[in-house]
Design a protein around this motif. Structure first.
Motif, PDB file in Angstrom:
ATOM      1  N   LEU A 193       5.400  11.663  -4.830  1.00  0.00           N
ATOM      2  CA  LEU A 193       5.293  12.773  -3.999  1.00  0.00           C
ATOM      3  C   LEU A 193       5.723  14.020  -5.146  1.00  0.00           C
ATOM      4  N   ILE A 194       6.741  13.877  -5.727  1.00  0.00           N
ATOM      5  CA  ILE A 194       7.123  14.831  -6.994  1.00  0.00           C
ATOM      6  C   ILE A 194       6.823  14.176  -8.227  1.00  0.00           C
ATOM      7  N   ARG A 195       6.477  14.949  -9.179  1.00  0.00           N
ATOM      8  CA  ARG A 195       5.981  14.395 -10.551  1.00  0.00           C
ATOM      9  C   ARG A 195       7.141  14.667 -11.518  1.00  0.00           C
ATOM     10  N   PHE A 196       7.990  13.971 -12.215  1.00  0.00           N
ATOM     11  CA  PHE A 196       8.862  14.382 -13.180  1.00  0.00           C
ATOM     12  C   PHE A 196       8.192  14.487 -14.605  1.00  0.00           C
ATOM     13  N   PRO A 197       8.823  15.407 -15.456  1.00  0.00           N
ATOM     14  CA  PRO A 197       8.392  15.700 -16.756  1.00  0.00           C
ATOM     15  C   PRO A 197       7.701  14.366 -17.495  1.00  0.00           C
ATOM     16  N   PRO A 214       4.619   1.646 -14.038  1.00  0.00           N
ATOM     17  CA  PRO A 214       4.712   1.318 -12.670  1.00  0.00           C
ATOM     18  C   PRO A 214       4.776  -0.084 -12.272  1.00  0.00           C
ATOM     19  N   ILE A 215       5.029  -0.055 -11.161  1.00  0.00           N
ATOM     20  CA  ILE A 215       5.188  -1.460 -10.640  1.00  0.00           C
ATOM     21  C   ILE A 215       3.977  -2.613 -11.127  1.00  0.00           C
ATOM     22  N   TYR A 237       0.732  -1.359  -0.036  1.00  0.00           N
ATOM     23  CA  TYR A 237      -0.089  -0.082  -0.017  1.00  0.00           C
ATOM     24  C   TYR A 237       0.919   1.184   0.012  1.00  0.00           C
ATOM     25  N   LEU A 238       2.065   1.253   0.492  1.00  0.00           N
ATOM     26  CA  LEU A 238       3.138   2.099   0.541  1.00  0.00           C
ATOM     27  C   LEU A 238       3.964   2.637  -0.728  1.00  0.00           C
ATOM     28  N   SER A 239       3.970   1.554  -1.476  1.00  0.00           N
ATOM     29  CA  SER A 239       4.667   1.594  -2.638  1.00  0.00           C
ATOM     30  C   SER A 239       4.395   2.913  -3.358  1.00  0.00           C
ATOM     31  N   LEU A 292      12.361  -0.986  -6.402  1.00  0.00           N
ATOM     32  CA  LEU A 292      11.896  -2.014  -7.374  1.00  0.00           C
ATOM     33  C   LEU A 292      11.578  -0.998  -8.519  1.00  0.00           C
ATOM     34  N   ASN A 293      11.487  -1.588  -9.705  1.00  0.00           N
ATOM     35  CA  ASN A 293      11.387  -1.225 -10.960  1.00  0.00           C
ATOM     36  C   ASN A 293      12.372   0.134 -11.291  1.00  0.00           C
ATOM     37  N   GLN A 294      13.663  -0.520 -10.978  1.00  0.00           N
ATOM     38  CA  GLN A 294      14.386   0.497 -11.087  1.00  0.00           C
ATOM     39  C   GLN A 294      14.314   1.874 -10.622  1.00  0.00           C
ATOM     40  N   GLY A 295      13.732   2.034  -9.505  1.00  0.00           N
ATOM     41  CA  GLY A 295      13.300   3.464  -8.989  1.00  0.00           C
ATOM     42  C   GLY A 295      12.787   4.365  -9.597  1.00  0.00           C
ATOM     43  N   ARG A 296      11.774   3.882 -10.846  1.00  0.00           N
ATOM     44  CA  ARG A 296      11.154   4.791 -11.790  1.00  0.00           C
ATOM     45  C   ARG A 296       9.999   5.341 -11.255  1.00  0.00           C
ATOM     46  N   ASP A 297       9.299   4.550 -10.152  1.00  0.00           N
ATOM     47  CA  ASP A 297       7.944   4.689  -9.592  1.00  0.00           C
ATOM     48  C   ASP A 297       7.866   5.971  -8.798  1.00  0.00           C
ATOM     49  N   GLY A 298       9.169   6.264  -8.123  1.00  0.00           N
ATOM     50  CA  GLY A 298       9.342   7.438  -7.440  1.00  0.00           C
ATOM     51  C   GLY A 298       9.370   8.640  -8.417  1.00  0.00           C
TER      52      GLY A 298
END
Length: 493
Positions: A466-470, A478-479, A447-449, A456-462
């Protein structure tokens, strides 16, 4: 199962027995064929199949064609569907025939033939495609789901025009036979997730499913948690976006909302138009939403903790101002907060249940008048009115109502913790809340993913949390999606 007979008389007697006292279900005998020498009858629900004899209706055209044929030609045309009717299917049992009628179709019985024939019609009356009300956006589609499962799945397919988009239908509810559809993108979704959803649906044993909310409650594993384990949406574009990420949408007939799974804490803070707006604006407002959630849960309890146990952390001028504002208030701080919070909940519920314009007036004017009257009567202090107002605004800023409701409930827990134990109680409450959220899973996804599993997922979900990339940097799904099919742009799978 009751097999259909070749005798039209026996079939008619069985149908009449089953629809006895159902005055809205009509049985119309007729004679077809070139010489009108073949007996038949049609069974349908009066409001679901209207103008059936008009030449511009599917059923009317079918009957007109059958009247010009010989008996043997009629049997051949029905068996092979040589008339090319799109929604036409043979039915071998009486149960299938009655179910087709109750689904809003017309069913044709012909003498000397041991099968009936379902002829699709317009179905039950519905509201059609609506305009989104609860998920308003500044940019993007304004279409909303209707109360028809067929229309809702069509609205999703309108946005994902690929045969990999699968729609699996199943009726639920022994008495209601409510059609429920699983919609997902084959090759992108994890097959175990689809299997788990199907398994949970098969385990439902209930007389009726009248809305997706009932389905949600019956299939949640951690049913004791106030936090939603499904994401609900009234927007087809939001459902389509989730499906492209490898998630599953559950569409229930008679419900204008779809369920999306798996869901996480992070996805419930993403507004429907986040994908359509500039990443800097989206990032700013996501930070605002997380701050709003913190205020919605903690602010009243934090106020009580500071003013009751930890006044030394406040500036002297502020302490004196708050003490002066509380002069004449006969209640302790906790009772004061609870009175105003419960009064606000009462006004909100009253405004929600009243008709639209009147409800809005009650919510706004009632809040102003009662708040001012309570302060003038020395029932509450002005600072408490500000605290309760900020708490309410924080809850309203959360995009999904189910998540906001969970925070509204937890707010009262933090009020008691802050009022009894001070800042220690607030910290204890947040620690227990974090443990609870970490223990939740939605169809195998934490739930906190991605906060709890950033690697996980090469850190791409981050990049979409909280911050959205372009958008150009969000190249991987995502995962939720299968690991071998997560590239969505800029490369091969």
């Amino acid at each position: 199962m009751t097999e259909l007979q070749t005798s039209l008389k026996e079939n008619r007697e069985e149908v009449e027995r089953r629809i006895k006292d159902c005055d809205d279900i009509l049985l119309r005998p007729m004679r077809i064929g070139r010489d009108s020498d073949l007996d038949s009858f049609l069974v349908y629900i009066e409001t679901a199949v209207s103008n059936m004899m008009l030449e511009d209706s599917v059923i009317g055209k079918l009957l007109v064609r059958l009247k010009g044929m010989e008996c043997q030609e009629i049997y051949e045309a029905l068996r092979e569907n040589s008339l090319g009717i799109s929604d036409f299917a043979p039915l071998a049992t009486m149960e299938e025939a009655i179910a087709a009628v109750l689904a809003g179709n017309a069913v044709l019985f012909v003498d000397h033939y041991d099968q009936a024939f379902k002829v699709g019609s317009k179905g039950y009356p519905g509201a059609g495609v609506l305009k989104a009300e609860s998920e308003k956006v500044l940019r993007g589609s304004k279409e909303a789901f209707s109360e028809s499962e067929k229309i809702n799945t069509a609205l999703i397919r309108k946005r994902i025009r690929d045969t990999k988009l699968k729609v699996k239908e199943t009726p639920l509810g022994k008495d209601t036979q409510t059609m429920t559809a699983l919609v997902y993108l084959d090759g992108v979704v994890y097959p175990p997730i689809v299997e788990e959803v199907e398994k949970r649906l098969e385990q439902i044993s209930r007389d009726g499913i009248l809305d997706s909310g009932i389905l949600e409650q019956l299939t949640e594993k951690q049913w004791y948690s106030p936090f939603p384990q499904y994401q609900t949406t009234e927007r087809p574009d939001k459902a389509a976006c989730a499906i492209l990420e490898g998630r599953v949408a559950v569409v229930v007939d008679n419900s204008p909302e779809a369920l999306i799974l798996p869901t996480t804490f992070n996805t419930l803070f993403q507004a429907s138009d986040d994908d359509y707006r500039h990443f800097t604006v989206v990032t700013f407002f996501r930070l605002i939403r997380y701050l709003a959630a913190f205020l919605a849960v903690t602010l009243p309890g934090l106020y009580l903790a500071v003013t009751t146990f930890h006044t030394q952390i406040l500036p002297t001028n502020l302490i004196l101002a708050m003490a002066d504002a509380r002069k004449g208030v006969p209640f302790p701080g906790m009772v004061e907060i609870l009175i105003l919070e419960l009064s606000f909940e009462l006004m909100r519920e009253a405004g929600l249940r009243m008709p639209g314009p009147i409800g809005n007036t009650i919510g706004i004017v009632g809040g102003l008048i009662i708040g001012q009257a309570a302060v003038s009567a020395n029932l509450v202090s002005p600072i408490v009115v500000v605290i309760v107002a900020l708490t309410a605004l924080g809850a309203f800023s959360i995009p999904y109502e189910e998540m906001a409701d969970a925070f509204q409930l937890l707010k009262y827990v933090f009020i008691f913790l802050g009022g009894w134990f001070g800042l220690l109680g607030i910290l204890l409450g947040w620690m227990l809340l974090a443990i609870h959220l970490a223990s939740l899973k939605s169809f195998g996804i934490s739930y906190l993913s991605p906060f709890s599993s950033f690697e996980l997922n090469q850190g791409r979900d981050g990049k979409d949390s909280l911050i959205r990339f372009p958008e150009r940097m969000l190249q991987r799904r995502p995962i939720f999606a299968r690991e071998d099919n997560r590239m969505r742009m800029g490369g091969k799978n």
